[in-house]
Design a protein around this motif. Sequence first.
Motif, PDB file in Angstrom:
ATOM      1  N   TYR A  47       0.642  -1.278   0.098  1.00 44.34           N
ATOM      2  CA  TYR A  47       0.074   0.059   0.049  1.00 44.34           C
ATOM      3  C   TYR A  47       0.783   1.331  -0.005  1.00 44.34           C
ATOM      4  O   TYR A  47       0.017   2.598  -0.365  1.00 44.34           O
ATOM      5  N   GLY A  50      -4.268   2.108  10.150  1.00 48.01           N
ATOM      6  CA  GLY A  50      -5.008   0.704  10.376  1.00 48.01           C
ATOM      7  C   GLY A  50      -4.587   0.049  11.677  1.00 48.01           C
ATOM      8  O   GLY A  50      -5.694  -0.320  11.946  1.00 48.01           O
ATOM      9  N   PHE A  96      -7.067   1.844  14.015  1.00 46.62           N
ATOM     10  CA  PHE A  96      -8.252   1.549  13.956  1.00 46.62           C
ATOM     11  C   PHE A  96      -8.636   0.101  14.626  1.00 46.62           C
ATOM     12  O   PHE A  96      -9.613  -0.156  14.946  1.00 46.62           O
ATOM     13  N   ARG A  97      -7.744  -0.749  14.042  1.00 44.56           N
ATOM     14  CA  ARG A  97      -7.942  -2.417  14.577  1.00 44.56           C
ATOM     15  C   ARG A  97      -7.993  -2.287  16.097  1.00 44.56           C
ATOM     16  O   ARG A  97      -8.789  -3.059  16.788  1.00 44.56           O
ATOM     17  N   ILE A 107     -11.326  -1.039  17.257  1.00 44.86           N
ATOM     18  CA  ILE A 107     -12.316  -2.262  16.745  1.00 44.86           C
ATOM     19  C   ILE A 107     -12.495  -3.212  17.978  1.00 44.86           C
ATOM     20  O   ILE A 107     -13.242  -3.837  18.336  1.00 44.86           O
ATOM     21  N   PHE A 157     -30.352  -4.175  12.906  1.00 50.46           N
ATOM     22  CA  PHE A 157     -29.292  -3.619  11.931  1.00 50.46           C
ATOM     23  C   PHE A 157     -29.599  -3.869  10.510  1.00 50.46           C
ATOM     24  O   PHE A 157     -29.880  -4.985  10.067  1.00 50.46           O
ATOM     25  N   PHE A 217      -7.663  -7.657   3.794  1.00 51.01           N
ATOM     26  CA  PHE A 217      -7.231  -6.471   4.458  1.00 51.01           C
ATOM     27  C   PHE A 217      -8.056  -5.998   5.784  1.00 51.01           C
ATOM     28  O   PHE A 217      -7.434  -5.588   6.952  1.00 51.01           O
ATOM     29  N   GLU A 236      -9.609  -8.065   7.903  1.00 55.55           N
ATOM     30  CA  GLU A 236      -9.402  -8.870   8.780  1.00 55.55           C
ATOM     31  C   GLU A 236      -8.154  -8.464   9.886  1.00 55.55           C
ATOM     32  O   GLU A 236      -8.113  -8.465  10.999  1.00 55.55           O
ATOM     33  N   LEU A 237      -7.170  -7.773   9.026  1.00 51.94           N
ATOM     34  CA  LEU A 237      -5.890  -7.000   9.711  1.00 51.94           C
ATOM     35  C   LEU A 237      -6.261  -5.900  10.248  1.00 51.94           C
ATOM     36  O   LEU A 237      -5.752  -5.415  11.607  1.00 51.94           O
ATOM     37  N   TYR A 238      -6.943  -4.839   9.733  1.00 50.38           N
ATOM     38  CA  TYR A 238      -7.074  -3.579  10.188  1.00 50.38           C
ATOM     39  C   TYR A 238      -8.437  -3.011  10.505  1.00 50.38           C
ATOM     40  O   TYR A 238      -8.418  -1.944  10.957  1.00 50.38           O
ATOM     41  N   ASP A 239      -9.540  -3.690  10.164  1.00 50.04           N
ATOM     42  CA  ASP A 239     -10.765  -2.948  10.234  1.00 50.04           C
ATOM     43  C   ASP A 239     -11.823  -4.058  10.171  1.00 50.04           C
ATOM     44  O   ASP A 239     -12.805  -4.197   9.272  1.00 50.04           O
ATOM     45  N   PRO A 240     -11.672  -5.044  11.153  1.00 50.59           N
ATOM     46  CA  PRO A 240     -12.454  -6.180  11.169  1.00 50.59           C
ATOM     47  C   PRO A 240     -13.941  -5.732  11.631  1.00 50.59           C
ATOM     48  O   PRO A 240     -14.618  -6.703  12.718  1.00 50.59           O
ATOM     49  N   GLN A 241     -14.677  -5.152  10.874  1.00 48.56           N
ATOM     50  CA  GLN A 241     -16.160  -4.807  11.117  1.00 48.56           C
ATOM     51  C   GLN A 241     -16.851  -5.942  10.106  1.00 48.56           C
ATOM     52  O   GLN A 241     -16.469  -6.173   9.185  1.00 48.56           O
ATOM     53  N   PRO A 242     -18.150  -6.350  10.528  1.00 49.71           N
ATOM     54  CA  PRO A 242     -18.784  -7.285  10.051  1.00 49.71           C
ATOM     55  C   PRO A 242     -19.219  -7.301   8.427  1.00 49.71           C
ATOM     56  O   PRO A 242     -18.828  -7.964   7.874  1.00 49.71           O
ATOM     57  N   PHE A 243     -19.265  -5.960   8.109  1.00 49.79           N
ATOM     58  CA  PHE A 243     -19.620  -5.370   6.654  1.00 49.79           C
ATOM     59  C   PHE A 243     -18.325  -5.525   6.023  1.00 49.79           C
ATOM     60  O   PHE A 243     -18.537  -5.509   4.502  1.00 49.79           O
ATOM     61  N   SER A 261     -26.464  -6.065   6.448  1.00 46.36           N
ATOM     62  CA  SER A 261     -26.302  -4.740   6.840  1.00 46.36           C
ATOM     63  C   SER A 261     -26.927  -3.768   5.903  1.00 46.36           C
ATOM     64  O   SER A 261     -27.472  -4.075   4.852  1.00 46.36           O
ATOM     65  N   TYR A 290     -25.343  -1.974   3.948  1.00 49.36           N
ATOM     66  CA  TYR A 290     -24.619  -1.977   2.593  1.00 49.36           C
ATOM     67  C   TYR A 290     -25.143  -3.266   1.776  1.00 49.36           C
ATOM     68  O   TYR A 290     -24.691  -2.974   0.593  1.00 49.36           O
ATOM     69  N   PHE A 300     -10.006   2.062   4.707  1.00 48.91           N
ATOM     70  CA  PHE A 300      -8.501   2.579   4.690  1.00 48.91           C
ATOM     71  C   PHE A 300      -7.987   1.738   3.643  1.00 48.91           C
ATOM     72  O   PHE A 300      -6.857   2.186   3.338  1.00 48.91           O
ATOM     73  N   HIS A 301      -8.689   0.625   3.298  1.00 51.49           N
ATOM     74  CA  HIS A 301      -8.139  -0.147   2.140  1.00 51.49           C
ATOM     75  C   HIS A 301      -8.219   0.629   0.932  1.00 51.49           C
ATOM     76  O   HIS A 301      -7.310   0.600   0.044  1.00 51.49           O
TER      77      HIS A 301
END
Lengths: 152, 152
Positions: free
Chosen positions: A34, A63, A66-67, A70, A152, B30, B32-39, B49, B51, B59-60
Amino acid sequence: MKEKYFEDFSVGEKIHTNEKTLSTEEIIEFAELYDPQPFHIDENAAAESPYGGIIASGFHTIGTSFRLFIDTGVIGTTGMGSPGMDSIRWLKPVRPGETLRVEAEVIETRASRSEPGRGIVLMEFRTFNQENELVLSMRSVNLVRRRDSGNF
Amino acid sequence: MKEKYFEDFSVGEKIHTNEKTLSTEEIIEFAELYDPQPFHIDENAAAESPYGGIIASGFHTIGTSFRLFIDTGVIGTTGMGSPGMDSIRWLKPVRPGETLRVEAEVIETRASRSEPGRGIVLMEFRTFNQENELVLSMRSVNLVRRRDSGNF
Protein backbone atom coordinates in the motif's frame (compact mmCIF):
# COMPACT_ATOMS: atom_id res chain seq x y z
CA MET A 1 -15.63 -3.41 26.66
CA LYS A 2 -19.39 -3.51 26.51
CA GLU A 3 -20.88 -2.62 23.14
CA LYS A 4 -22.39 0.85 22.96
CA TYR A 5 -25.31 2.26 21.04
CA PHE A 6 -25.34 5.91 19.95
CA GLU A 7 -27.16 6.95 23.13
CA ASP A 8 -24.40 5.42 25.27
CA PHE A 9 -21.62 7.75 24.07
CA SER A 10 -20.89 10.88 26.15
CA VAL A 11 -18.83 13.87 25.11
CA GLY A 12 -15.48 13.82 26.91
CA GLU A 13 -15.50 10.06 27.43
CA LYS A 14 -12.24 8.31 26.54
CA ILE A 15 -11.93 4.77 25.23
CA HIS A 16 -8.58 3.09 25.84
CA THR A 17 -7.36 0.24 23.65
CA ASN A 18 -4.93 -2.60 24.13
CA GLU A 19 -1.43 -2.39 22.66
CA LYS A 20 0.11 -3.66 19.46
CA THR A 21 3.82 -3.99 18.63
CA LEU A 22 4.75 -3.58 14.96
CA SER A 23 7.47 -5.88 13.64
CA THR A 24 9.80 -5.10 10.75
CA GLU A 25 8.10 -7.84 8.74
CA GLU A 26 4.62 -6.40 9.30
CA ILE A 27 5.81 -2.91 8.40
CA ILE A 28 7.43 -4.04 5.15
CA GLU A 29 4.55 -6.36 4.22
CA PHE A 30 2.00 -3.56 4.61
CA ALA A 31 4.11 -1.01 2.75
CA GLU A 32 4.88 -3.33 -0.16
CA LEU A 33 1.13 -3.52 -0.78
CA TYR A 34 0.00 0.00 0.00
CA ASP A 35 2.91 2.44 0.33
CA PRO A 36 6.07 1.11 -1.31
CA GLN A 37 8.33 4.08 -0.67
CA PRO A 38 12.03 3.29 -0.05
CA PHE A 39 12.01 4.34 3.63
CA HIS A 40 9.17 1.88 4.35
CA ILE A 41 10.44 -1.22 2.51
CA ASP A 42 14.21 -1.07 1.97
CA GLU A 43 16.56 -1.16 4.98
CA ASN A 44 19.50 0.30 3.07
CA ALA A 45 17.59 3.11 1.40
CA ALA A 46 15.85 3.87 4.70
CA ALA A 47 19.20 4.10 6.50
CA GLU A 48 20.26 6.83 4.08
CA SER A 49 16.92 8.66 4.20
CA PRO A 50 16.18 11.52 6.64
CA TYR A 51 14.49 8.90 8.86
CA GLY A 52 17.73 6.94 9.38
CA GLY A 53 15.97 3.57 9.17
CA ILE A 54 12.71 1.90 8.24
CA ILE A 55 9.55 3.58 9.50
CA ALA A 56 5.96 2.35 9.27
CA SER A 57 3.72 3.76 6.57
CA GLY A 58 1.39 6.33 8.07
CA PHE A 59 -1.48 4.33 6.59
CA HIS A 60 -0.24 1.32 8.56
CA THR A 61 -0.26 3.37 11.76
CA ILE A 62 -3.83 4.47 11.02
CA GLY A 63 -4.96 0.90 10.25
CA THR A 64 -3.28 -0.46 13.37
CA SER A 65 -4.93 2.25 15.46
CA PHE A 66 -8.36 1.53 14.04
CA ARG A 67 -7.91 -2.22 14.56
CA LEU A 68 -7.08 -1.58 18.21
CA PHE A 69 -10.25 0.52 18.49
CA ILE A 70 -12.44 -2.14 16.84
CA ASP A 71 -10.91 -4.77 19.14
CA THR A 72 -12.35 -2.94 22.16
CA GLY A 73 -15.74 -4.20 20.95
CA VAL A 74 -17.34 -0.83 21.62
CA ILE A 75 -19.05 -0.71 18.19
CA GLY A 76 -18.98 -4.46 17.50
CA THR A 77 -22.41 -4.70 15.88
CA THR A 78 -23.55 -1.10 16.34
CA GLY A 79 -20.96 0.51 14.03
CA MET A 80 -22.45 1.46 10.65
CA GLY A 81 -19.39 2.81 8.89
CA SER A 82 -17.99 6.28 8.40
CA PRO A 83 -18.36 9.12 5.91
CA GLY A 84 -14.88 10.47 6.57
CA MET A 85 -11.96 11.57 8.70
CA ASP A 86 -10.21 14.89 9.21
CA SER A 87 -7.01 16.39 10.55
CA ILE A 88 -4.77 13.35 10.28
CA ARG A 89 -1.37 14.27 11.71
CA TRP A 90 1.61 11.93 11.74
CA LEU A 91 3.57 13.55 14.54
CA LYS A 92 6.45 11.14 15.00
CA PRO A 93 7.81 8.26 12.91
CA VAL A 94 6.87 4.75 14.10
CA ARG A 95 9.80 2.35 13.97
CA PRO A 96 9.97 -1.46 14.05
CA GLY A 97 9.48 -2.84 17.56
CA GLU A 98 7.48 0.13 18.78
CA THR A 99 4.31 -0.57 20.72
CA LEU A 100 1.19 1.47 19.99
CA ARG A 101 -1.97 2.13 21.97
CA VAL A 102 -4.88 4.44 21.28
CA GLU A 103 -7.01 6.81 23.31
CA ALA A 104 -10.24 7.67 21.48
CA GLU A 105 -12.09 10.67 22.92
CA VAL A 106 -15.71 11.46 22.12
CA ILE A 107 -15.76 15.07 20.85
CA GLU A 108 -19.37 15.44 19.73
CA THR A 109 -22.53 13.37 19.29
CA ARG A 110 -25.51 14.29 17.17
CA ALA A 111 -28.57 12.63 15.71
CA SER A 112 -28.66 12.01 11.98
CA ARG A 113 -31.17 14.23 10.18
CA SER A 114 -31.59 11.89 7.24
CA GLU A 115 -31.45 8.53 9.00
CA PRO A 116 -33.40 8.27 12.27
CA GLY A 117 -31.91 4.84 13.07
CA ARG A 118 -28.40 6.14 13.53
CA GLY A 119 -26.37 8.85 15.18
CA ILE A 120 -23.03 10.47 14.50
CA VAL A 121 -20.17 10.14 16.99
CA LEU A 122 -17.18 12.36 16.30
CA MET A 123 -14.02 11.01 17.91
CA GLU A 124 -10.46 12.21 18.27
CA PHE A 125 -8.04 9.31 18.04
CA ARG A 126 -4.64 9.75 19.68
CA THR A 127 -2.06 7.03 19.15
CA PHE A 128 0.88 6.82 21.55
CA ASN A 129 4.09 4.82 21.45
CA GLN A 130 5.65 2.94 24.38
CA GLU A 131 7.29 6.18 25.57
CA ASN A 132 3.85 7.81 25.74
CA GLU A 133 4.78 10.06 22.84
CA LEU A 134 1.91 11.06 20.56
CA VAL A 135 2.66 9.62 17.10
CA LEU A 136 -0.71 10.11 15.37
CA SER A 137 -3.88 12.11 15.88
CA MET A 138 -6.99 12.12 13.72
CA ARG A 139 -10.70 12.95 13.84
CA SER A 140 -13.03 10.17 12.85
CA VAL A 141 -16.73 10.47 12.09
CA ASN A 142 -18.55 7.30 13.10
CA LEU A 143 -22.12 6.28 12.32
CA VAL A 144 -23.55 4.34 15.24
CA ARG A 145 -26.87 2.55 15.54
CA ARG A 146 -29.46 3.95 17.95
CA ARG A 147 -30.77 1.70 20.67
CA ASP A 148 -34.36 1.97 19.44
CA SER A 149 -33.58 1.42 15.75
CA GLY A 150 -34.60 -2.23 15.49
CA ASN A 151 -32.36 -4.71 13.75
CA PHE A 152 -29.26 -3.55 11.96
CA MET B 1 5.93 8.83 -15.35
CA LYS B 2 9.15 10.77 -14.95
CA GLU B 3 10.17 11.45 -11.37
CA LYS B 4 9.58 15.02 -10.24
CA TYR B 5 11.39 17.26 -7.82
CA PHE B 6 9.53 19.94 -5.86
CA GLU B 7 10.26 22.53 -8.54
CA ASP B 8 8.61 20.35 -11.20
CA PHE B 9 5.11 20.42 -9.66
CA SER B 10 2.66 23.07 -10.94
CA VAL B 11 -0.62 24.07 -9.34
CA GLY B 12 -3.54 22.68 -11.33
CA GLU B 13 -1.53 19.81 -12.78
CA LYS B 14 -3.24 16.40 -12.59
CA ILE B 15 -1.48 13.07 -12.23
CA HIS B 16 -3.42 10.06 -13.49
CA THR B 17 -2.74 6.56 -12.18
CA ASN B 18 -3.27 3.08 -13.52
CA GLU B 19 -6.23 1.01 -12.32
CA LYS B 20 -6.59 -1.65 -9.65
CA THR B 21 -9.45 -4.12 -9.21
CA LEU B 22 -10.18 -5.21 -5.63
CA SER B 23 -11.12 -8.87 -5.14
CA THR B 24 -13.28 -10.22 -2.33
CA GLU B 25 -10.21 -12.00 -0.95
CA GLU B 26 -8.13 -8.82 -0.86
CA ILE B 27 -10.95 -6.88 0.79
CA ILE B 28 -11.44 -9.48 3.51
CA GLU B 29 -7.70 -10.01 4.06
CA PHE B 30 -7.11 -6.28 4.57
CA ALA B 31 -10.12 -5.85 6.84
CA GLU B 32 -9.27 -8.85 9.01
CA LEU B 33 -5.99 -7.14 9.86
CA TYR B 34 -7.01 -3.48 10.08
CA ASP B 35 -10.79 -3.03 10.14
CA PRO B 36 -12.60 -6.22 11.15
CA GLN B 37 -16.16 -4.89 11.09
CA PRO B 38 -18.87 -7.37 10.01
CA PHE B 39 -19.69 -5.60 6.73
CA HIS B 40 -16.03 -5.86 5.64
CA ILE B 41 -15.30 -9.49 6.55
CA ASP B 42 -18.50 -11.55 6.82
CA GLU B 43 -20.64 -12.15 3.72
CA ASN B 44 -23.76 -13.03 5.70
CA ALA B 45 -23.56 -10.18 8.17
CA ALA B 46 -22.76 -7.80 5.30
CA ALA B 47 -25.81 -8.96 3.36
CA GLU B 48 -28.00 -7.95 6.29
CA SER B 49 -26.20 -4.65 6.89
CA PRO B 50 -27.30 -1.34 5.31
CA TYR B 51 -24.65 -1.97 2.63
CA GLY B 52 -26.33 -5.17 1.40
CA GLY B 53 -23.01 -6.96 0.91
CA ILE B 54 -19.31 -6.78 1.63
CA ILE B 55 -17.66 -3.41 1.06
CA ALA B 56 -13.99 -2.52 1.25
CA SER B 57 -12.66 -0.86 4.38
CA GLY B 58 -12.22 2.86 3.74
CA PHE B 59 -8.62 2.43 4.88
CA HIS B 60 -8.18 -0.18 2.15
CA THR B 61 -9.50 2.28 -0.43
CA ILE B 62 -7.06 4.90 0.82
CA GLY B 63 -4.12 2.46 0.76
CA THR B 64 -5.01 1.24 -2.72
CA SER B 65 -5.25 4.83 -3.94
CA PHE B 66 -1.89 5.74 -2.48
CA ARG B 67 -0.26 2.62 -3.95
CA LEU B 68 -1.59 3.60 -7.39
CA PHE B 69 -0.09 7.06 -6.90
CA ILE B 70 3.31 5.70 -5.80
CA ASP B 71 3.28 3.33 -8.80
CA THR B 72 3.26 6.34 -11.15
CA GLY B 73 6.88 6.87 -10.03
CA VAL B 74 6.34 10.61 -9.72
CA ILE B 75 7.97 10.78 -6.27
CA GLY B 76 10.00 7.56 -6.54
CA THR B 77 13.13 8.81 -4.79
CA THR B 78 12.09 12.44 -4.25
CA GLY B 79 9.24 11.75 -1.82
CA MET B 80 10.21 12.48 1.79
CA GLY B 81 7.04 11.47 3.63
CA SER B 82 4.04 13.38 4.84
CA PRO B 83 3.00 15.24 7.99
CA GLY B 84 -0.70 14.59 7.43
CA MET B 85 -3.90 14.44 5.43
CA ASP B 86 -7.20 16.30 5.63
CA SER B 87 -10.78 16.09 4.47
CA ILE B 88 -11.00 12.38 3.80
CA ARG B 89 -14.47 11.64 2.40
CA TRP B 90 -15.70 8.15 1.57
CA LEU B 91 -18.42 9.08 -0.87
CA LYS B 92 -19.57 5.70 -2.14
CA PRO B 93 -18.98 2.14 -0.94
CA VAL B 94 -16.38 0.12 -2.89
CA ARG B 95 -17.54 -3.43 -3.57
CA PRO B 96 -15.62 -6.57 -4.62
CA GLY B 97 -14.74 -6.54 -8.32
CA GLU B 98 -14.76 -2.77 -8.60
CA THR B 99 -11.86 -1.12 -10.42
CA LEU B 100 -10.30 2.01 -8.96
CA ARG B 101 -8.15 4.74 -10.48
CA VAL B 102 -6.91 8.00 -9.03
CA GLU B 103 -6.56 11.56 -10.23
CA ALA B 104 -4.18 13.56 -8.03
CA GLU B 105 -4.36 17.32 -8.52
CA VAL B 106 -1.70 19.71 -7.29
CA ILE B 107 -3.50 22.32 -5.17
CA GLU B 108 -0.61 24.29 -3.73
CA THR B 109 3.20 24.23 -3.59
CA ARG B 110 5.36 26.05 -1.10
CA ALA B 111 8.93 26.02 0.13
CA SER B 112 9.64 24.64 3.59
CA ARG B 113 10.68 27.34 6.05
CA SER B 114 12.50 24.97 8.35
CA GLU B 115 14.07 22.62 5.80
CA PRO B 116 15.59 24.27 2.74
CA GLY B 117 16.14 20.94 0.97
CA ARG B 118 12.45 20.18 0.61
CA GLY B 119 9.17 21.69 -0.46
CA ILE B 120 5.55 20.99 0.37
CA VAL B 121 3.15 19.80 -2.34
CA LEU B 122 -0.52 19.78 -1.32
CA MET B 123 -2.55 17.39 -3.46
CA GLU B 124 -6.21 16.52 -3.77
CA PHE B 125 -6.65 12.83 -4.44
CA ARG B 126 -9.85 11.74 -6.17
CA THR B 127 -10.52 8.03 -6.54
CA PHE B 128 -13.06 6.87 -9.12
CA ASN B 129 -14.64 3.49 -9.77
CA GLN B 130 -15.15 1.86 -13.19
CA GLU B 131 -18.37 3.88 -13.63
CA ASN B 132 -16.39 7.09 -13.14
CA GLU B 133 -18.17 7.68 -9.85
CA LEU B 134 -16.13 9.48 -7.20
CA VAL B 135 -15.72 7.05 -4.26
CA LEU B 136 -13.02 8.84 -2.22
CA SER B 137 -11.49 12.28 -1.97
CA MET B 138 -8.73 13.44 0.34
CA ARG B 139 -6.09 16.14 0.70
CA SER B 140 -2.55 14.92 1.15
CA VAL B 141 0.44 16.98 2.24
CA ASN B 142 3.61 15.66 0.59
CA LEU B 143 7.20 16.58 1.38
CA VAL B 144 9.23 16.51 -1.83
CA ARG B 145 12.96 16.96 -2.32
CA ARG B 146 14.19 20.08 -4.11
CA ARG B 147 16.30 19.65 -7.20
CA ASP B 148 19.25 21.49 -5.69
CA SER B 149 19.18 19.76 -2.32
CA GLY B 150 22.04 17.31 -2.87
CA ASN B 151 21.71 13.68 -1.90
CA PHE B 152 18.60 12.43 -0.13
